[in-house]
Design an enzyme around this catalytic site. Structure first.
Site, mmCIF file in Angstrom:
data_model
loop_
_atom_site.group_PDB
_atom_site.id
_atom_site.type_symbol
_atom_site.label_atom_id
_atom_site.label_comp_id
_atom_site.label_asym_id
_atom_site.label_seq_id
_atom_site.Cartn_x
_atom_site.Cartn_y
_atom_site.Cartn_z
ATOM 1 N N THR A 101 0.830 -1.207 0.000
ATOM 2 C CA THR A 101 0.000 0.000 0.000
ATOM 3 C C THR A 101 0.863 1.256 0.000
ATOM 4 O O THR A 101 0.643 2.173 -0.803
ATOM 5 C CB THR A 101 -0.941 0.009 1.218
ATOM 6 N N GLN A 119 0.674 -8.853 -6.814
ATOM 7 C CA GLN A 119 0.129 -10.173 -7.100
ATOM 8 C C GLN A 119 0.898 -10.906 -8.196
ATOM 9 O O GLN A 119 0.618 -12.067 -8.480
ATOM 10 C CB GLN A 119 -1.357 -10.062 -7.495
ATOM 11 N N GLY A 153 6.017 -8.113 0.834
ATOM 12 C CA GLY A 153 6.667 -9.289 1.399
ATOM 13 C C GLY A 153 5.728 -10.446 1.676
ATOM 14 O O GLY A 153 6.045 -11.598 1.393
ATOM 15 N N CYS A 213 -8.301 -5.820 1.863
ATOM 16 C CA CYS A 213 -8.361 -4.418 2.281
ATOM 17 C C CYS A 213 -9.787 -3.895 2.370
ATOM 18 O O CYS A 213 -10.025 -2.836 2.949
ATOM 19 C CB CYS A 213 -7.553 -3.541 1.316
#
Length: 367
Positions: free
Chosen positions: A74, A166, A185, A311
């Site tokens: 993000t 992704q 990560g 999210c």
């Protein structure tokens, strides 16, 4: 409490910690020191960060100097998008950012911030765009954006940010045609709370967004998350083994088996099935049933799946991604995302397909 092994099909949300990552973090916990300090303790921690920087750089096929550690995907998306916009403004370019309607909330949020600053949001086909921001692989659908690997946009002078969260570990990131790249990560078996923004030499001048410290060569202030970075580096090295990306074919094959089984259930559709996908991500719509009800029932049966991006978990609103595909809200609410990983087994898929028809039937009866 059930003692049966749970089946995890939500790898797009997060992946299990790799054993090599656990070992690396545990070993690093025996050390301490601020990596900015010049004494021995500080130098030891700075050396660990330097090693991890090299490991992440090798994963994306860039130089170690281009790796800026962040708190996750993000923040990397935010820094990349806003940084390139600042650079475009310095160059006197039009305030036009090109993106798509199916992006992850973290990328959409950065674009929305620019819009509030007077930027025009447009499409990737706009010849007047100065910045483009989009995902390589869509988080809900698994679809691949081919322009991430094309020189088309940059040849027009467009500054390109790609969200590769992704795509990491599934596609060869060295082939990306981008000025900035966001990775995370915990999507590849590393710790949560750490990621990186890859910044090429020209885009380096776009950072920092805030002048508040000298860390990360002055590009991202704040004391580094040393343990997270060490784990991230170990995960990056693990997915660099020659057969790792090639090994994704096995995950894709299991996903294909799951998809065929889903389509054998009456009135099931696969969203965006006609576009190229990375494999292992299946977004299915169960007509006449709420996706949320199916996910809850699966969880009670020991199977983890989701209705979309983590999210936006808990939201009762239909997925913006599915609405952007043209689905009406009631159909968008029928969706379940199954995302596989290297820990998924043939037995897992067989077990899911065995139990799912009854779950769908009950969900339709109570819709």
């Amino acid at each position: 409490m059930s003692t049966h092994r749970r089946i995890y099909l939500d790898y797009n949300a997060t992946s299990p910690i790799l054993p090599v990552v656990r070992d690396a973090v545990a070993e690093a916990m025996d050390q301490f020191g601020n990596p900015s300090s010049i004494h021995e303790e500080g130098r030891r921690m700075r050396s660990r960060i330097s090693r991890a920087r090299g490991q992440v750089a090798a994963l994306v096929g860039r130089s170690r100097e281009q790796v800026v550690f962040t708190s996750g995907g993000t923040e990397a998306n935010t820094l990349g998008v806003l940084g390139l916009a600042r650079l475009a403004e310095r160059r006197g370019r039009l305030k036009r950012i090109a993106t798509t309607a199916i992006e992850h909330p973290s990328l959409r949020g950065a674009v929305a911030d620019l819009q509030r600053q007077g930027w025009t949001v447009t499409t990737l086909d706009d010849p007047d765009a100065s910045v483009a921001a989009f995902a390589v692989v869509n988080h809900e659908l698994g679809t691949i954006e081919p322009r991430a690997f094309s020189a088309e946009l940059r040849a027009r002078g467009v500054l390109v940010h790609v969200d590769a969260v992704q795509a990491t570990g599934k596609l060869a990131l060295a082939e990306l045609a981008a000025d900035t790249i966001a990775i995370s990560g915990h999507k590849i078996g590393g710790p949560q709370g750490v990621g990186a923004l890859i910044v090429d030499d020209a885009a380096d001048a776009a950072l920092p967004l805030v002048e508040a410290g000298h860390q990360e060569r002055g590009r991202r202030p704040g004391t580094e998350n040393t343990l997270g970075i060490v784990g991230f580096g170990a995960a990056a090295e693990a997915v660099m083994v020659p057969d790792w990306v090639a090994g994704w074919a096995a995950v894709t094959a299991r996903g294909d088996v799951l998809e065929r089984g889903l389509l054998a259930i009456e009135h099931v559709r696969i969203h965006d099935a006609d576009r190229g996908r990375v494999g292992g991500t299946i977004n299915a719509g169960f007509a006449g049933a709420r996706g949320e009800s199916i996910v809850i029932a699966l969880d009670l049966a020991g199977i983890a799946a989701s209705t979309g991006a983590a999210c936006t978990s808990g939201s009762l609103e239909p997925s913006p991604v599915l609405l952007a595909l043209g689905l009406p809200p009631d159909q968008a609410l029928e969706a379940v995302r199954f995302s596989l990983g290297r820990g998924t087994t043939d037995a897992d898929i067989a077990a899911v397909l065995d139990i799912l028809p009854a779950i769908v039937k009950r969900a339709r009866q109570h819709a």
